[in-house]
Design a protein around this motif. Structure first.
Motif, short mmCIF file in Angstrom:
data_model
loop_
_atom_site.label_atom_id
_atom_site.label_comp_id
_atom_site.label_asym_id
_atom_site.label_seq_id
_atom_site.Cartn_x
_atom_site.Cartn_y
_atom_site.Cartn_z
N GLU A 1 0.83 -1.20 0.00
CA GLU A 1 0.00 0.00 0.00
C GLU A 1 0.87 1.25 0.00
N ARG A 2 1.97 1.23 0.78
CA ARG A 2 2.86 2.39 0.79
C ARG A 2 3.51 2.59 -0.57
N LEU A 3 3.87 1.49 -1.22
CA LEU A 3 4.43 1.60 -2.57
C LEU A 3 3.42 2.17 -3.55
N ALA A 4 2.17 1.74 -3.43
CA ALA A 4 1.14 2.23 -4.34
C ALA A 4 0.97 3.73 -4.23
N ASP A 5 1.23 4.28 -3.04
CA ASP A 5 1.09 5.72 -2.84
C ASP A 5 2.25 6.51 -3.45
N LEU A 6 3.31 5.81 -3.89
CA LEU A 6 4.51 6.49 -4.39
C LEU A 6 4.51 6.69 -5.90
N ALA A 7 3.48 6.22 -6.59
CA ALA A 7 3.45 6.36 -8.05
C ALA A 7 2.03 6.58 -8.51
N ARG A 8 1.91 7.28 -9.61
CA ARG A 8 0.57 7.53 -10.17
C ARG A 8 -0.01 6.23 -10.70
N PRO A 9 -1.33 6.07 -10.61
CA PRO A 9 -1.94 4.83 -11.10
C PRO A 9 -1.93 4.78 -12.63
N GLY A 10 -2.06 3.59 -13.14
CA GLY A 10 -2.09 3.41 -14.58
C GLY A 10 -2.05 1.94 -14.92
N THR A 11 -2.23 1.63 -16.19
CA THR A 11 -2.16 0.25 -16.64
C THR A 11 -0.70 -0.14 -16.83
N PRO A 12 -0.20 -1.12 -16.07
CA PRO A 12 1.22 -1.44 -16.15
C PRO A 12 1.59 -2.16 -17.44
N PRO B 1 4.33 -4.95 -19.07
CA PRO B 1 5.22 -6.00 -18.57
C PRO B 1 6.60 -5.43 -18.28
N TRP B 2 7.17 -5.83 -17.14
CA TRP B 2 8.40 -5.21 -16.66
C TRP B 2 9.52 -5.25 -17.69
N SER B 3 9.78 -6.41 -18.26
CA SER B 3 10.89 -6.51 -19.22
C SER B 3 10.66 -5.62 -20.43
N THR B 4 9.42 -5.51 -20.88
CA THR B 4 9.09 -4.64 -22.01
C THR B 4 9.32 -3.18 -21.66
N ALA B 5 8.94 -2.79 -20.44
CA ALA B 5 9.11 -1.41 -20.01
C ALA B 5 10.59 -1.03 -19.94
N VAL B 6 11.42 -1.91 -19.35
CA VAL B 6 12.85 -1.62 -19.23
C VAL B 6 13.50 -1.56 -20.61
N ALA B 7 13.17 -2.53 -21.46
CA ALA B 7 13.74 -2.54 -22.81
C ALA B 7 13.33 -1.29 -23.58
N GLY B 8 12.08 -0.84 -23.38
CA GLY B 8 11.63 0.38 -24.04
C GLY B 8 12.45 1.59 -23.61
N ASP C 1 18.66 14.87 -20.39
CA ASP C 1 17.21 14.99 -20.28
C ASP C 1 16.51 13.71 -20.77
N VAL C 2 17.03 13.13 -21.86
CA VAL C 2 16.45 11.89 -22.39
C VAL C 2 16.56 10.77 -21.36
N VAL C 3 17.72 10.66 -20.74
CA VAL C 3 17.95 9.60 -19.75
C VAL C 3 17.07 9.79 -18.52
N ILE C 4 17.04 11.01 -18.00
CA ILE C 4 16.28 11.28 -16.78
C ILE C 4 14.78 11.10 -17.04
N ASP C 5 14.32 11.51 -18.21
CA ASP C 5 12.91 11.33 -18.56
C ASP C 5 12.56 9.85 -18.66
N ALA C 6 13.46 9.06 -19.26
CA ALA C 6 13.22 7.61 -19.37
C ALA C 6 13.13 6.97 -17.99
N ALA C 7 13.99 7.41 -17.07
CA ALA C 7 13.97 6.88 -15.70
C ALA C 7 12.67 7.25 -15.00
N GLU C 8 12.21 8.47 -15.19
CA GLU C 8 10.96 8.91 -14.55
C GLU C 8 9.76 8.12 -15.08
N ARG C 9 9.77 7.86 -16.39
CA ARG C 9 8.66 7.11 -16.98
C ARG C 9 8.66 5.66 -16.53
#
Length: 362
Positions: free
Chosen positions: A275-286, A288-295, A313-321
């Motif tokens: 629950e604490r983790l859920a409060d640390l990020a905006r909700p959304g449709t996830p 798949p982890w490997s696909t997200a990292v590769a993207g 800026d490209v790197v930091i934006d990718a990390a934030e996303r």
């Protein structure tokens, strides 16, 4: 046969208000450096306190330890482990191997520190302490889900603990770290000035020679970061890990099973953490982890920034996303781990990390 270098070792103790642990850590480092001194014809090793405490207590406790080696205090430093370490490297003899130890460690080991230095004396560019980590620990999740697979595919070798805080560096390695620090954009240097110093040390050192993991049987005595601190750790570490995509050709690497330590955690605590983790990020449709990292990796690898600022800026934006995807995967890992055996947890983490490497390299 240990290599004879021209200068004794220096131990860097980056500290910030650690009065309860600084004495034991200093004594353990002093013990390790005493053995190091015996390898040399002359010269005395140095214990170097890089202190960013708001009060003088830590420095006073350090100064009160009766060491057999030289000691030096650099106080009033800017907060941030990386900034503290980089600041005091100017005090290190250019030919000296460097031992960096975590001053928050509640169970410091002179034997571990000594072995790290020995591996550097034997020819390693960097030696990292390889402790098992608790299966439910936030830093361990960050290691298994992101740091380990990205480090492996970038360096072409499996480093089980790429975020280790007890390490030793050869003289050439730490001088290379300092050179790379100066070439970082201000944005990425800010990340490396905090928790991001760990991947920077490893990445820079790996360009100069072998990476050696010193296998330690027990979990480290380093305190577990609070979940509320995890976003700040992510903002430091993730950009440095992803930045490798800009210059590295990804490689397929076979990973060993992670070394997970087991402890009993009540179901209510797992629920509370999720629950604490859920409060640390905006909700959304996830995704798949490997696909997200590769993207994120391929976004950086295929970008054509006009200058260093745009590249950062490209790197930091990718990390934030990627952060909300990490939160979702970490919550999933906690829930799955709570209902799994030790072996199943190992296999789950191994599969997720391997899937990341496959998604990046395919």
């Amino acid at each position: 046969m240990l290599l004879r270098l021209t200068a004794p070792a220096t131990a860097i103790l980056a500290s910030q208000d650690v009065t309860e642990t600084i004495t034991a850590v200093t004594q353990a480092a002093d013990d390790a450096l005493c053995d190091d001194a015996g390898l040399l014809a002359d010269g005395i090793p140095l214990l170097l306190l890089a202190d960013a405490s708001d009060a003088p207590d830590t420095a006073l406790e350090f100064g009160a330890v009766r060491t057999r080696n030289r000691s030096l205090i650099r106080g009033g430093l800017e907060h941030g482990r990386g900034r503290q370490i980089m600041h005091v490297l100017s005090d290190v003899d250019a030919a000296s191997p460097v031992l960096i130890v975590d001053t928050r460690n509640t169970a410091p080991s002179g034997e571990v520190y000594r072995t790290l230095l020995e591996r550097v004396r034997e020819g390693a560019a960097i030696a990292v302490a390889d402790h098992p980590h608790w299966w439910d620990q936030g830093r361990g999740l960050l290691t298994d889900l992101l740091a380990r697979p990205l480090t492996a595919t970038a360096l072409g070798r499996d480093v089980p603990t790429p975020l280790a805080t007890d390490i030793a560096l050869s003289p050439k390695a730490w001088r290379t770290v300092r050179a790379q620090w100066t070439r970082l954009s201000p944005e990425l240097r800010s990340c490396a000035g905090g928790h991001g110093i760990a991947p920077l040390l490893l990445q820079a050192a790996a360009t100069t020679g072998p990476v050696v993991a010193v296998r330690v049987p027990n979990p480290a005595g380093h305190p577990e970061p609070r979940l509320v601190d995890l976003p700040r750790i992510w903002r430091d570490v993730a950009p440095l890990l992803l930045n490798q995509a800009a210059t590295r050709i990804p490689q397929t690497v076979e990973l060993a099973l992670p070394r997970l330590a087991t402890r009993r955690v009540h179901a209510e605590e797992i629920t509370a953490r999720r629950e604490r983790l859920a409060d640390l990020a905006r909700p959304g449709t996830p995704t798949p982890w490997s696909t997200a990292v590769a993207g994120a990796w391929h976004t950086i690898a295929t970008a054509s920034p006009a200058n260093a600022r745009e590249a950062a800026d490209v790197v930091i934006d990718a990390a934030e996303r990627l952060w909300p995807e990490f939160v979702h995967q970490a919550r999933h890992a906690l829930q799955l781990g709570a209902d799994s055996s030790s072996t199943q947890r190992q296999q789950q983490r191994h599969r997720w990390a391997t899937d990341v490497i496959t998604a990046i390299t395919q």
